[in-house]
Design a protein around this motif. Structure first.
Motif, mmCIF file in Angstrom:
data_model
loop_
_atom_site.group_PDB
_atom_site.id
_atom_site.type_symbol
_atom_site.label_atom_id
_atom_site.label_comp_id
_atom_site.label_asym_id
_atom_site.label_seq_id
_atom_site.Cartn_x
_atom_site.Cartn_y
_atom_site.Cartn_z
ATOM 1 N N GLN A 1 -0.421 6.489 5.283
ATOM 2 C CA GLN A 1 -1.402 7.524 4.981
ATOM 3 C C GLN A 1 -2.059 7.271 3.623
ATOM 4 O O GLN A 1 -3.268 7.436 3.473
ATOM 5 N N ALA A 2 -1.265 6.848 2.640
ATOM 6 C CA ALA A 2 -1.821 6.529 1.319
ATOM 7 C C ALA A 2 -2.805 5.371 1.423
ATOM 8 O O ALA A 2 -3.876 5.387 0.811
ATOM 9 N N ALA A 3 -2.464 4.361 2.210
ATOM 10 C CA ALA A 3 -3.360 3.207 2.375
ATOM 11 C C ALA A 3 -4.658 3.628 3.057
ATOM 12 O O ALA A 3 -5.743 3.176 2.679
ATOM 13 N N LEU A 4 -4.556 4.503 4.058
ATOM 14 C CA LEU A 4 -5.760 4.993 4.736
ATOM 15 C C LEU A 4 -6.633 5.797 3.775
ATOM 16 O O LEU A 4 -7.861 5.690 3.817
ATOM 17 N N LEU A 5 -6.015 6.600 2.934
ATOM 18 C CA LEU A 5 -6.782 7.364 1.937
ATOM 19 C C LEU A 5 -7.504 6.428 0.971
ATOM 20 O O LEU A 5 -8.689 6.610 0.688
ATOM 21 N N ARG A 6 -6.792 5.404 0.474
ATOM 22 C CA ARG A 6 -7.411 4.456 -0.454
ATOM 23 C C ARG A 6 -8.565 3.706 0.198
ATOM 24 O O ARG A 6 -9.545 3.371 -0.450
ATOM 25 N N ALA A 7 -8.429 3.434 1.494
ATOM 26 C CA ALA A 7 -9.473 2.703 2.217
ATOM 27 C C ALA A 7 -10.595 3.626 2.698
ATOM 28 O O ALA A 7 -11.538 3.180 3.332
ATOM 29 N N LYS A 8 -10.445 4.930 2.390
ATOM 30 C CA LYS A 8 -11.439 5.938 2.788
ATOM 31 C C LYS A 8 -11.635 5.994 4.303
ATOM 32 O O LYS A 8 -12.734 6.241 4.792
#
Length: 127
Positions: A35-42
């Protein structure tokens, strides 16, 4: 310069989630990293917003129980409701009668909130 898949900040599961939203229940750490990676990748459309909000609220409450007088009664308030819901779900998942489950939580609130307490398995009471 475009990043190659090996350089991507997204984990393998975030790029190609094979377990979908179930990952939040089967591997919480991996799910939070994804989820953090998806947030960073917008990649907002791929975020598990419902579970993310629940987890953030749980963490916020856990972190504030000790310093928020208004929340101190909250665990006691929800314990019997959570125990009842657990009985209903356990009966549904196992096919056993709800009465086969303990009628009340077999642990004290202090035991539940104490991270060092591991009560072990209870003897099943199947009738």
């Amino acid at each position: 310069m475009r990043s190659t898949p090996a350089e991507s900040p997204l984990s393998k599961a975030a790029v190609s989630p094979s377990q979908g939203h179930d990952l939040s229940e089967t591997d919480l750490y991996l799910w939070t990293q994804d989820q953090a990676a998806l947030l960073r990748a917008k990649r907002r459309q791929d975020i598990d917003w419902h579970h993310l909000a629940e987890e953030m609220q749980r963490l916020r409450i856990e972190g504030r129980l000790d310093v928020s007088p208004s929340l101190r009664a909250w665990p006691e308030t929800v314990l019997s409701k959570a125990c009842h819901l657990g009985r209903v779900r356990a009966a549904d998942e196992t096919g056993l009668a709800e009465q086969a489950c303990p009628p009340a939580c077999p642990y004290t609130l202090a035991q539940i909130l104490d991270d060092s307490v591991y009560p072990g398995a209870l003897e099943p009471r199947f009738t």
